[in-house]
Motif scaffolding. Sequence first.
Motif, PDB file in Angstrom:
ATOM      1  N   ASN A  14       0.822  -1.124  -0.102  1.00 23.14           N
ATOM      2  CA  ASN A  14      -0.078  -0.069   0.076  1.00 23.14           C
ATOM      3  C   ASN A  14       0.836   1.384  -0.063  1.00 23.14           C
ATOM      4  OD1 ASN A  14      -2.005  -1.812   1.863  1.00 23.14           O
ATOM      5  ND2 ASN A  14      -2.675  -1.200   0.000  1.00 23.14           N
ATOM      6  N   CYS A  15       2.041   1.148  -0.533  1.00 28.87           N
ATOM      7  CA  CYS A  15       3.035   2.574  -0.656  1.00 28.87           C
ATOM      8  C   CYS A  15       3.319   2.326  -2.165  1.00 28.87           C
ATOM      9  CB  CYS A  15       3.990   2.255   0.131  1.00 28.87           C
ATOM     10  SG  CYS A  15       3.858   1.304   1.881  1.00 28.87           S
ATOM     11  N   ARG A  16       2.567   1.990  -3.068  1.00 26.61           N
ATOM     12  CA  ARG A  16       3.159   2.002  -4.447  1.00 26.61           C
ATOM     13  C   ARG A  16       4.403   1.125  -4.483  1.00 26.61           C
ATOM     14  NH1 ARG A  16       1.452   7.605  -7.138  1.00 26.61           N
ATOM     15  NH2 ARG A  16      -0.686   7.090  -7.810  1.00 26.61           N
ATOM     16  N   GLY A  17       4.714   0.010  -3.877  1.00 25.56           N
ATOM     17  CA  GLY A  17       6.160  -0.586  -4.089  1.00 25.56           C
ATOM     18  C   GLY A  17       6.968  -0.211  -2.914  1.00 25.56           C
ATOM     19  N   PHE A  18       7.929  -1.068  -2.536  1.00 26.78           N
ATOM     20  CA  PHE A  18       8.884  -0.791  -1.317  1.00 26.78           C
ATOM     21  C   PHE A  18       9.793   0.164  -1.847  1.00 26.78           C
ATOM     22  CE2 PHE A  18       7.790  -5.220   0.290  1.00 26.78           C
ATOM     23  CZ  PHE A  18       7.564  -4.670   1.692  1.00 26.78           C
ATOM     24  N   CYS A  19      10.156   1.087  -0.702  1.00 25.56           N
ATOM     25  CA  CYS A  19      11.099   1.673  -0.875  1.00 25.56           C
ATOM     26  C   CYS A  19      12.576   0.902  -0.753  1.00 25.56           C
ATOM     27  CB  CYS A  19      11.364   2.995   0.223  1.00 25.56           C
ATOM     28  SG  CYS A  19      10.033   3.854   0.405  1.00 25.56           S
ATOM     29  N   GLU A  20      13.445   1.444  -1.138  1.00 18.80           N
ATOM     30  CA  GLU A  20      14.851   0.413  -1.203  1.00 18.80           C
ATOM     31  C   GLU A  20      15.292   0.311   0.331  1.00 18.80           C
ATOM     32  OE1 GLU A  20      17.077  -0.808  -3.538  1.00 18.80           O
ATOM     33  OE2 GLU A  20      15.567  -0.541  -5.073  1.00 18.80           O
ATOM     34  N   TYR A  21      15.087   1.212   1.220  1.00 19.74           N
ATOM     35  CA  TYR A  21      15.602   1.039   2.412  1.00 19.74           C
ATOM     36  C   TYR A  21      14.471   0.482   3.576  1.00 19.74           C
ATOM     37  CZ  TYR A  21      13.221   5.470   2.367  1.00 19.74           C
ATOM     38  OH  TYR A  21      12.273   6.493   2.453  1.00 19.74           O
ATOM     39  N   CYS A  22      13.387   0.169   2.891  1.00 21.60           N
ATOM     40  CA  CYS A  22      12.125  -0.226   4.035  1.00 21.60           C
ATOM     41  C   CYS A  22      12.516  -1.307   4.775  1.00 21.60           C
ATOM     42  CB  CYS A  22      11.017  -0.514   3.080  1.00 21.60           C
ATOM     43  SG  CYS A  22       9.551  -0.686   3.971  1.00 21.60           S
ATOM     44  N   TYR A  23      12.440  -1.158   5.980  1.00 16.11           N
ATOM     45  CA  TYR A  23      12.639  -2.490   6.952  1.00 16.11           C
ATOM     46  C   TYR A  23      11.653  -3.346   6.905  1.00 16.11           C
ATOM     47  CZ  TYR A  23      15.857   0.824   9.416  1.00 16.11           C
ATOM     48  OH  TYR A  23      16.874   1.688   9.585  1.00 16.11           O
TER      49      TYR A  23
HETATM   50  S1  SF4 Z   1       9.480   3.021   3.941  1.00 18.96           S
HETATM   51 FE1  SF4 Z   1       8.228   1.099   3.924  1.00 18.96          FE
HETATM   52  S2  SF4 Z   1       6.237   1.477   4.760  1.00 18.96           S
HETATM   53 FE2  SF4 Z   1       7.356   3.675   4.406  1.00 18.96          FE
HETATM   54  S3  SF4 Z   1       6.432   4.287   2.383  1.00 18.96           S
HETATM   55 FE3  SF4 Z   1       8.484   3.113   2.051  1.00 18.96          FE
HETATM   56  S4  SF4 Z   1       7.742   1.092   1.671  1.00 18.96           S
HETATM   57 FE4  SF4 Z   1       6.096   2.115   2.387  1.00 18.96          FE
END
Ligand code: SF4
Length: 236
Positions: A14-23
């Motif tokens: 639900n964030c349009r895909g993972f950020c590279e650094y997402c835990y």
């Molecule tokens: S850090 Fe993780 S939870 Fe936050 S917007 Fe990026 S993907 Fe979504």
Amino acid sequence: MQIMADVGGIPGKNCRGFCEYCYFKTVREAKILGCKNCPPGQIGCPHCSTDTNMTRDYFPAYQVLSTLQTDIFQRNIPQDTMVNITGDGDISCYPDLLNLTRGIKDMGLPMHLGYTSGKGIDDANIVDTLINHGVVETTYTTFSTDPALRKRWMHDPTPEASVEALKRFCESCDVHAASIIIPGVNDGEELARTCENLESWGAKALILMRFANTRNQGLILSEKPIIPGIEQQSIE
Ligand code: SF4
């Protein structure tokens, strides 16, 4: 005083895909770690047991509003209470955001948009509507005010609109920006540029968050590094 309006959502999905650094990127199993909201003598509560289970989708606005109304009725809250709209996905990607904020406005309560990345914002004009609905504060994951860096590291599909939205929030309400700092990516001169922009736009603060890529750097949700290849790099 603040009261939570939890919209649910799943990190990455639900964030349009993972950020590279997402835990949450490498989390494959439910882990209950406990948090400040757990009752005495108990590890796990509705707040922390849902953060890492990666299974609950967004709740519809009517359900969030109904839960909020029940909470307000039961707790007899003071008039100056702020509603903190939050969730495990990204608030800016929540499809019912305008209906929800309109409903909270009708209750006469001001709002805080908790930890939004802005990745769901394709048109910065939505900020004006949110401000009109009573958003007075936001915590906005900035990473960098350089759209190219947001595109590369956050996979933000419309980074120019997200940065413009951040600027408008800064000009119209209280903004606490937040950035996970990755050495060699958004630190040094890049960070200085982001700070200068935020200051000139009127942000109240920038929260700097240390990136933990491995367990010895403080990673707790998984055994695997979040970004393979930079685990040997000094992250101090
Ligand atoms: S850090 Fe993780 S939870 Fe936050 S917007 Fe990026 S993907 Fe979504």
